[in-house]
Design a protein around this motif. Sequence first.
Motif, PDB file in Angstrom:
ATOM      1  N   HIS A 164      12.402  47.491  71.831  1.00  0.00           N
ATOM      2  CA  HIS A 164      12.696  47.616  70.405  1.00  0.00           C
ATOM      3  C   HIS A 164      13.147  49.025  70.036  1.00  0.00           C
ATOM      4  O   HIS A 164      13.085  49.396  68.868  1.00  0.00           O
ATOM      5  CB  HIS A 164      11.452  47.257  69.580  1.00  0.00           C
ATOM      6  CG  HIS A 164      10.882  45.917  69.922  1.00  0.00           C
ATOM      7  ND1 HIS A 164      11.521  44.736  69.644  1.00  0.00           N
ATOM      8  CD2 HIS A 164       9.722  45.578  70.547  1.00  0.00           C
ATOM      9  CE1 HIS A 164      10.784  43.717  70.074  1.00  0.00           C
ATOM     10  NE2 HIS A 164       9.691  44.208  70.623  1.00  0.00           N
ATOM     11  N   ALA A 197      24.519  50.959  69.283  1.00  0.00           N
ATOM     12  CA  ALA A 197      24.476  50.895  70.738  1.00  0.00           C
ATOM     13  C   ALA A 197      25.760  50.283  71.286  1.00  0.00           C
ATOM     14  O   ALA A 197      26.281  50.725  72.328  1.00  0.00           O
ATOM     15  CB  ALA A 197      23.257  50.095  71.188  1.00  0.00           C
ATOM     16  N   GLN A 221      21.657  47.950  66.954  1.00  0.00           N
ATOM     17  CA  GLN A 221      22.437  47.211  67.936  1.00  0.00           C
ATOM     18  C   GLN A 221      23.919  47.553  67.831  1.00  0.00           C
ATOM     19  O   GLN A 221      24.616  47.690  68.844  1.00  0.00           O
ATOM     20  CB  GLN A 221      22.211  45.716  67.753  1.00  0.00           C
ATOM     21  CG  GLN A 221      20.786  45.261  68.035  1.00  0.00           C
ATOM     22  CD  GLN A 221      20.574  43.791  67.745  1.00  0.00           C
ATOM     23  OE1 GLN A 221      21.516  43.054  67.456  1.00  0.00           O
ATOM     24  NE2 GLN A 221      19.321  43.346  67.797  1.00  0.00           N
ATOM     25  N   ARG A 275      20.165  51.683  74.723  1.00  0.00           N
ATOM     26  CA  ARG A 275      18.938  50.887  74.688  1.00  0.00           C
ATOM     27  C   ARG A 275      17.918  51.526  75.623  1.00  0.00           C
ATOM     28  O   ARG A 275      18.188  51.751  76.803  1.00  0.00           O
ATOM     29  CB  ARG A 275      19.232  49.458  75.118  1.00  0.00           C
ATOM     30  CG  ARG A 275      18.059  48.479  74.937  1.00  0.00           C
ATOM     31  CD  ARG A 275      17.857  48.185  73.472  1.00  0.00           C
ATOM     32  NE  ARG A 275      16.869  47.144  73.242  1.00  0.00           N
ATOM     33  CZ  ARG A 275      17.164  45.872  73.041  1.00  0.00           C
ATOM     34  NH1 ARG A 275      18.422  45.477  73.070  1.00  0.00           N
ATOM     35  NH2 ARG A 275      16.215  44.995  72.801  1.00  0.00           N
ATOM     36  N   TYR A 327      15.778  52.688  70.827  1.00  0.00           N
ATOM     37  CA  TYR A 327      17.003  53.266  71.349  1.00  0.00           C
ATOM     38  C   TYR A 327      16.844  54.781  71.398  1.00  0.00           C
ATOM     39  O   TYR A 327      15.989  55.354  70.728  1.00  0.00           O
ATOM     40  CB  TYR A 327      18.193  52.896  70.452  1.00  0.00           C
ATOM     41  CG  TYR A 327      18.450  51.408  70.347  1.00  0.00           C
ATOM     42  CD1 TYR A 327      19.456  50.798  71.073  1.00  0.00           C
ATOM     43  CD2 TYR A 327      17.669  50.613  69.493  1.00  0.00           C
ATOM     44  CE1 TYR A 327      19.690  49.430  70.975  1.00  0.00           C
ATOM     45  CE2 TYR A 327      17.892  49.253  69.398  1.00  0.00           C
ATOM     46  CZ  TYR A 327      18.906  48.660  70.140  1.00  0.00           C
ATOM     47  OH  TYR A 327      19.122  47.320  70.038  1.00  0.00           O
TER      48      TYR A 327
END
Length: 257
Positions: A68, A57, A54, A64, A70
């Motif tokens: 779940h 990102a 996260q 994303r 990337y």
Amino acid sequence: MASPPTPSAAGTGREARTHASRTGCQENAAEAGAAQRFPELYAPGGPFAGPELQSLAADGLLARFHQHGYTLPGIPASPQLRARAAAGAVPAAIRQRVVAGRMTAAWIYGCAAEPDRLALLVDAKRRVSSLRGTRGCTLHEVKLGPFDVISLGGLMVSSPLRTALDIALHVEPERAVPALAGLLARPQQDVKLRLLVRAIEATPRVPHKRAALEKLALLAPAFVPRGAVDVEDPVDPPDGAQHVAEVLRVAHLESEL
């Protein structure tokens, strides 16, 4: 005193070719190394935890891709990449025993949003009891023929025609109609409205046939009047879309994409 020999043109050419070959090999090795260092998909636990992904990102280093996972920015989404993402969410112990279908397959083909839960088809010939505890998945016991399944991105996926057939029969209209429109609008999926109508009509003993035809009538009311059609050569396909394709002499996807 003799002067040192000068390199011939042939020798110079060979040296240049050798240098170019070595340079090309080094570049290929560098690209291969980069591909190994930077995989296309990242999921929590390999090699980063969820909060780290996260954070990456948020910094723009990753994008994303699905619930779940990337990917590196700029990598285009493709059916193969979506199938790989779905495969990563299926427990390895059952990955070769299930088939991604219905709205999960529609997402893989780029015709629907990613569903909250994976829809996995299990051939009736296999034992389903051992799969009941699979989390994050909805299992559907079905009968599958050879033309109903393709291999895509390391995962078995229901073919576009079988996907459209299952969505028409089993998915509520709000989600089914846009997904069917997407499947019918993509010529590379080889899903034709006439073939899909025949497949629905030829499916035996399914209580949702009328509702399925009504969904298709929303897309092409002139072609499917009042949600019913006449079938000149009715068939009783024990193996689903396979026999419908054979009766209509339609070549269909059955290989790895």
